[in-house]
Design a protein around this motif. Structure first.
Motif, PDB file in Angstrom:
ATOM      1  N   VAL A  40       0.871  -1.181   0.000  1.00 47.25           N
ATOM      2  CA  VAL A  40       0.000   0.000   0.000  1.00 47.25           C
ATOM      3  C   VAL A  40       0.906   1.228   0.000  1.00 47.25           C
ATOM      4  O   VAL A  40       1.672   1.440   0.937  1.00 47.25           O
ATOM      5  CB  VAL A  40      -0.947   0.024   1.230  1.00 47.25           C
ATOM      6  N   LEU A  41       0.840   2.012  -1.058  1.00 48.33           N
ATOM      7  CA  LEU A  41       1.688   3.193  -1.168  1.00 48.33           C
ATOM      8  C   LEU A  41       1.244   4.300  -0.227  1.00 48.33           C
ATOM      9  O   LEU A  41       2.041   5.135   0.177  1.00 48.33           O
ATOM     10  CB  LEU A  41       1.696   3.711  -2.609  1.00 48.33           C
ATOM     11  N   GLY A  42      -0.031   4.313   0.117  1.00 46.17           N
ATOM     12  CA  GLY A  42      -0.570   5.321   1.021  1.00 46.17           C
ATOM     13  C   GLY A  42      -2.072   5.432   0.863  1.00 46.17           C
ATOM     14  O   GLY A  42      -2.696   4.669   0.126  1.00 46.17           O
ATOM     15  N   THR A  43      -2.620   6.408   1.588  1.00 47.87           N
ATOM     16  CA  THR A  43      -4.061   6.643   1.590  1.00 47.87           C
ATOM     17  C   THR A  43      -4.312   8.128   1.351  1.00 47.87           C
ATOM     18  O   THR A  43      -3.592   8.975   1.878  1.00 47.87           O
ATOM     19  CB  THR A  43      -4.668   6.227   2.945  1.00 47.87           C
ATOM     20  N   PHE A  44      -5.338   8.429   0.555  1.00 50.13           N
ATOM     21  CA  PHE A  44      -5.722   9.825   0.358  1.00 50.13           C
ATOM     22  C   PHE A  44      -7.221   9.968   0.598  1.00 50.13           C
ATOM     23  O   PHE A  44      -7.971   8.997   0.550  1.00 50.13           O
ATOM     24  CB  PHE A  44      -5.336  10.338  -1.039  1.00 50.13           C
ATOM     25  N   VAL A  53      -3.998   3.404  -2.036  1.00 44.64           N
ATOM     26  CA  VAL A  53      -3.321   3.252  -3.318  1.00 44.64           C
ATOM     27  C   VAL A  53      -2.492   1.968  -3.268  1.00 44.64           C
ATOM     28  O   VAL A  53      -1.537   1.871  -2.503  1.00 44.64           O
ATOM     29  CB  VAL A  53      -2.409   4.458  -3.630  1.00 44.64           C
ATOM     30  N   ALA A  54      -2.886   0.991  -4.064  1.00 46.39           N
ATOM     31  CA  ALA A  54      -2.176  -0.288  -4.116  1.00 46.39           C
ATOM     32  C   ALA A  54      -0.983  -0.192  -5.067  1.00 46.39           C
ATOM     33  O   ALA A  54      -1.059   0.457  -6.106  1.00 46.39           O
ATOM     34  CB  ALA A  54      -3.116  -1.398  -4.570  1.00 46.39           C
ATOM     35  N   ASP A  55       0.096  -0.840  -4.700  1.00 46.12           N
ATOM     36  CA  ASP A  55       1.273  -0.939  -5.552  1.00 46.12           C
ATOM     37  C   ASP A  55       0.981  -2.019  -6.596  1.00 46.12           C
ATOM     38  O   ASP A  55       1.209  -3.208  -6.371  1.00 46.12           O
ATOM     39  CB  ASP A  55       2.495  -1.299  -4.709  1.00 46.12           C
ATOM     40  N   THR A  56       0.467  -1.605  -7.711  1.00 50.32           N
ATOM     41  CA  THR A  56      -0.008  -2.522  -8.747  1.00 50.32           C
ATOM     42  C   THR A  56       1.098  -3.459  -9.235  1.00 50.32           C
ATOM     43  O   THR A  56       0.882  -4.658  -9.395  1.00 50.32           O
ATOM     44  CB  THR A  56      -0.586  -1.730  -9.935  1.00 50.32           C
ATOM     45  N   GLY A  57       2.269  -2.916  -9.457  1.00 49.93           N
ATOM     46  CA  GLY A  57       3.380  -3.727  -9.941  1.00 49.93           C
ATOM     47  C   GLY A  57       3.725  -4.858  -8.991  1.00 49.93           C
ATOM     48  O   GLY A  57       4.006  -5.981  -9.418  1.00 49.93           O
ATOM     49  N   ARG A  81     -14.475   3.371  -4.305  1.00 45.88           N
ATOM     50  CA  ARG A  81     -13.495   4.355  -3.859  1.00 45.88           C
ATOM     51  C   ARG A  81     -12.643   3.920  -2.674  1.00 45.88           C
ATOM     52  O   ARG A  81     -11.932   4.727  -2.098  1.00 45.88           O
ATOM     53  CB  ARG A  81     -14.161   5.693  -3.571  1.00 45.88           C
ATOM     54  N   LYS A  82     -12.691   2.645  -2.275  1.00 48.62           N
ATOM     55  CA  LYS A  82     -11.832   2.172  -1.189  1.00 48.62           C
ATOM     56  C   LYS A  82     -10.409   1.921  -1.669  1.00 48.62           C
ATOM     57  O   LYS A  82      -9.476   2.008  -0.897  1.00 48.62           O
ATOM     58  CB  LYS A  82     -12.387   0.869  -0.596  1.00 48.62           C
ATOM     59  N   TRP A  83     -10.269   1.590  -2.944  1.00 49.51           N
ATOM     60  CA  TRP A  83      -8.983   1.204  -3.505  1.00 49.51           C
ATOM     61  C   TRP A  83      -8.709   1.919  -4.812  1.00 49.51           C
ATOM     62  O   TRP A  83      -9.623   2.254  -5.553  1.00 49.51           O
ATOM     63  CB  TRP A  83      -8.947  -0.309  -3.760  1.00 49.51           C
ATOM     64  N   SER A  84      -7.427   2.099  -5.086  1.00 49.40           N
ATOM     65  CA  SER A  84      -6.995   2.621  -6.377  1.00 49.40           C
ATOM     66  C   SER A  84      -5.720   1.896  -6.783  1.00 49.40           C
ATOM     67  O   SER A  84      -5.020   1.323  -5.940  1.00 49.40           O
ATOM     68  CB  SER A  84      -6.767   4.134  -6.314  1.00 49.40           C
ATOM     69  N   LEU A  85      -5.436   1.901  -8.064  1.00 43.67           N
ATOM     70  CA  LEU A  85      -4.257   1.243  -8.614  1.00 43.67           C
ATOM     71  C   LEU A  85      -3.249   2.291  -9.067  1.00 43.67           C
ATOM     72  O   LEU A  85      -3.603   3.214  -9.807  1.00 43.67           O
ATOM     73  CB  LEU A  85      -4.633   0.374  -9.814  1.00 43.67           C
ATOM     74  N   ALA A  86      -1.998   2.148  -8.629  1.00 42.11           N
ATOM     75  CA  ALA A  86      -0.934   3.023  -9.101  1.00 42.11           C
ATOM     76  C   ALA A  86      -0.500   2.538 -10.479  1.00 42.11           C
ATOM     77  O   ALA A  86      -0.313   1.339 -10.694  1.00 42.11           O
ATOM     78  CB  ALA A  86       0.234   2.994  -8.130  1.00 42.11           C
TER      79      ALA A  86
END
Length: 138
Positions: A40-44, A53-57, A81-86
């Motif tokens: 998890v790269l972080g939360t906004f 923000v998930a580390d997609t790679g 909106r709970k998750w997003s992909l980098a």
């Protein structure tokens, strides 16, 4: 199937449009760091909700992931909106015919893989499964 094609470490990934709520440049977000989960790269915060923000790679490539090659510039916000992909880049939006998709039958090694489109040379992500995997990993 309408999809958004994104790039992650040179891989083309297709995300069904009906599974996306928005996109944002990563540099415009203020992220609260998550020190408990390296994926998890972080939360906004946006629209009164916390989005991770998930580390997609890291999820897609597993042991082949090279953090030094990650050049995340964009965030694709997933339904709910709970998750997003980098992502390194948002490439294009396109429509795929179901006949051009080779549906995945292997839910064990890549449970997040819905199928592939060889003409576009991309993997199609199963966003419902991705969200479930993210939630389970927390």
């Amino acid at each position: 199937m309408n999809c958004i094609i994104v790039q992650v470490q040179g891989l083309s990934l297709a995300v069904p449009v009906d599974q996306v709520e928005g996109a944002s440049a990563l540099e415009t977000l203020t992220l609260d760091l998550d020190l408990q989960h390296d994926w998890v790269l972080g939360t906004f915060s946006a629209l009164g909700m916390q989005t991770r923000v998930a580390d997609t790679g890291q999820w897609i490539l597993g042991n082949r992931f090279d953090a030094s090659r990650a050049h995340y510039q964009e965030v694709l916000i997933l339904k709910g909106r709970k998750w997003s992909l980098a992502c390194d880049a948002l490439v294009k939006s396109m429509q795929m015919s179901h006949k051009d998709i080779q549906w995945s039958g292997d839910a064990k090694s890549r449970p997040w893989l819905l199928g592939t489109n060889m003409a576009e040379r991309c993997a199609i992500l199963d966003i419902d499964r991705f969200i479930q995997l993210f939630d389970d990993a927390l």
